[in-house]
Scaffold this motif. Structure first.
Motif, PDB file in Angstrom:
ATOM      1  N   TYR A  41       0.802  -1.224   0.000  1.00  0.00           N
ATOM      2  CA  TYR A  41       0.000   0.000   0.000  1.00  0.00           C
ATOM      3  C   TYR A  41       0.834   1.273   0.000  1.00  0.00           C
ATOM      4  N   VAL A  42       2.116   1.193   0.376  1.00  0.00           N
ATOM      5  CA  VAL A  42       2.917   2.414   0.486  1.00  0.00           C
ATOM      6  C   VAL A  42       4.144   2.391  -0.431  1.00  0.00           C
ATOM      7  N   PRO A  68       3.190   1.835  -4.470  1.00  0.00           N
ATOM      8  CA  PRO A  68       2.623   3.043  -5.106  1.00  0.00           C
ATOM      9  C   PRO A  68       3.568   4.251  -5.075  1.00  0.00           C
ATOM     10  N   SER A  69       4.362   4.396  -4.001  1.00  0.00           N
ATOM     11  CA  SER A  69       5.319   5.508  -3.955  1.00  0.00           C
ATOM     12  C   SER A  69       6.342   5.395  -5.067  1.00  0.00           C
TER      13      SER A  69
END
Lengths: 262, 260
Positions: free
Chosen positions: B175-176, B179-180
């Motif tokens: 989730y982090v 996508p980052s």
């Protein structure tokens, strides 16, 4: 309004120390927090207030001493001590409601429940109608509202806030402060709030812990006595507010005067 | 200048510029400044293209040549992208995984892929495997490096926020971190397709009897310059289409990129 009589502390620090590359950042911190309290950590830059917050959050481990949450030592970060960051630290790739429901996503809750939480929390922080927006479509103040909603949705025992309103303009900051006090009254959540602004600390806190600006000096503690409702803007002009601001200001200036070169 | 006017001017120039080159080319060849073997006219090239479209080239239909090239790049690129992203994410996140790949990847990277082709031919012959391997190798390194850079650009506060909100290490990744890193990954994919096509043509020049690169080499051997041009233009258009496609996907996928 708050149950100061509650005998069991939610958090206790006993001779807590943190060193970074052998330099003491935080020395000999001993204090305790009661459930439901709004506590501000106040002090100049470099006094270790953010470090203390990071220790409570579980991002850092103590070099010495004890730090216990609900009677057990803190071993790492968790949603019972969720953090609101100065930068917001929102997930840019998620909508407002996805950001808010992040804890529910991690717990694999069904979509309907996440939506419901997103709507409810967005309304609580005054963002109804913005659930499907992305963070880059929001103003700085609105982003911090999402940060608060995201933490509240995780159902924390303590909400940790690291200078969350430092980067927004004065008018917005005052509105956010007032709304935070409403939310505090409505949820009964314990709040630890780091700030370098005396006004902010006096307006928000039930109790202010003033961190020493250098080692050797003492911790100071102030209990704020302002009329309810605490979010009333008139409190900023109340004699107690003005008096306490002056007391703390003198205290901090004296601390600074002891440093060579000041 | 209003944004609308500026936009219109931009596109007018963007379309006029290739038309001007085409016109210059047309005028130059029409006045006999160059023999058709050196520079055939645009009309001749279009005629040659229609001919190849109808009758094929060197015993293979137009589509069989196009498909041979597309297939090579498709297989090699897909495998390179998947492996590059996975290893790039792991290298960016775990220092020990990075340590494993650091020296091999850095030694391999500065070697021009064309310098490796002879070795690959020696090991695997001049069949499909050698061609795909050399494309795979260069695209893989580009994608892996960009993905790793993307992981390194993740804001530490985002990771702390996720952990503090109850994310497991895998959820932080999903989730982090991913996508980052996505904007960097998309950049890697775009650079990768450009390099991949370059290597494709080079690899096809070395042998085989199908593919756009083969048409170019074979046609030049027989001084059929118009067919050389057909091959060159087709590869250019293929590259343009791939790049625009990826850019289109990228704008929608990483809509937050570059916004404050």
């Amino acid at each position: 309004m708050h149950r100061y009589g509650s005998p069991v502390p939610i958090l206790t620090a006993n001779r807590l120390c943190f060193r970074y590359q052998d330099q003491p950042v935080l020395s000999d911190a001993s204090f305790s927090l009661e459930a439901g309290e709004f506590v501000c950590l106040l002090g100049p830059s470099g006094c270790g207030k953010t470090t203390l917050l990071n220790l409570i959050a579980g991002f850092l481990m103590p070099s010495d001493g004890e730090l216990a949450f609900e009677g057990r030592p803190i071993t790492g970060p968790g949603p019972d001590r969720a953090v609101v960051f100065q930068s917001g630290a929102l997930f840019d790739w998620m909508t407002v409601e996805e950001n808010i429901a992040f804890n529910l996503t991690c717990r694999k809750r069904p979509l309907a429940e996440r939506r419901e939480m997103g709507t409810r929390m967005a309304r609580l922080v005054g963002l109804q109608g913005f659930e499907r927006h992305y963070p880059y479509q929001l103003s700085g103040g609105m982003k911090q509202r999402v940060g608060v909603a995201r933490v509240l949705a995780a159902g924390p025992r303590i909400m940790l806030m690291d200078e969350p309103f430092a980067a927004v303009d004065v008018q917005t900051r005052e509105t956010l402060q007032e709304e935070l006090l409403r939310i505090h009254a409505a949820t009964g959540c314990t709040i630890v709030f780091v700030t370098h602004s005396i006004e902010e600390a006096v307006f928000l806190a039930d109790r202010i812990l003033v961190l020493p600006s250098q080692k050797g000096t003492d911790w100071k503690e102030h209990r704020v006595d302002l009329p309810a409702p605490r979010w009333a803007a008139e409190n900023r002009l109340h004699p107690s507010f003005v008096a306490m601001r002056e007391t703390i200001y003198r205290e901090l200036r004296k601390g600074l005067a002891d440093v060579p070169g000041h | 200048m209003s944004p609308g006017t500026e936009r219109r001017l931009y596109w007018t120039i963007a379309i006029a510029s290739p038309l001007a080159i085409l016109a210059l080319w047309y005028v130059g060849t029409a006045h006999g400044f160059a023999t058709p073997v050196i520079l055939p006219s645009p009309g001749t090239v279009i005629g040659a293209f229609v001919d190849i479209l109808r009758n094929g080239y060197s015993g293979g239909s137009f589509l069989s040549h196009l498909w041979a090239s597309v297939q090579r790049i498709l297989v090699a690129y897909s495998v390179a992208v998947v492996l590059g992203i996975v290893l790039g994410l792991l290298r960016g996140r775990y220092r020990l995984v990075d340590a494993v790949f650091l020296v091999p990847a850095e030694v391999l990277r500065p070697i021009p892929p064309l310098g490796i082709i002879p070795l690959l031919i020696l090991w695997f012959g001049i069949g499909e495997l050698s061609k795909m391997l050399v494309i795979f190798l260069s695209v893989f390194l580009i994608v892996m490096l960009n993905t790793q850079a993307g992981v390194r650009s993740v804001r530490p506060d985002s990771i702390r926020a996720a952990l503090s909100l109850g994310a497991s290490p895998f959820q932080v990744f999903r989730y982090v971190i991913f996508p980052s890193a996505l904007p960097h990954i998309m950049t890697g994919l775009r650079i990768g397709i450009g390099t991949g096509l370059t290597i494709l043509v080079a690899a096809e020049l070395l042998g085989g009897d199908r593919g756009l690169g083969f048409i170019i080499l074979d046609a030049s051997n027989f001084f059929r310059t118009k067919d050389v041009f057909v091959g060159i233009v087709l590869i250019g258009l293929l590259g343009l289409a791939c790049d625009r496609g990826l850019q289109w996907i990228s704008r929608r996928l990483v809509h937050w990129d570059g916004k404050p």
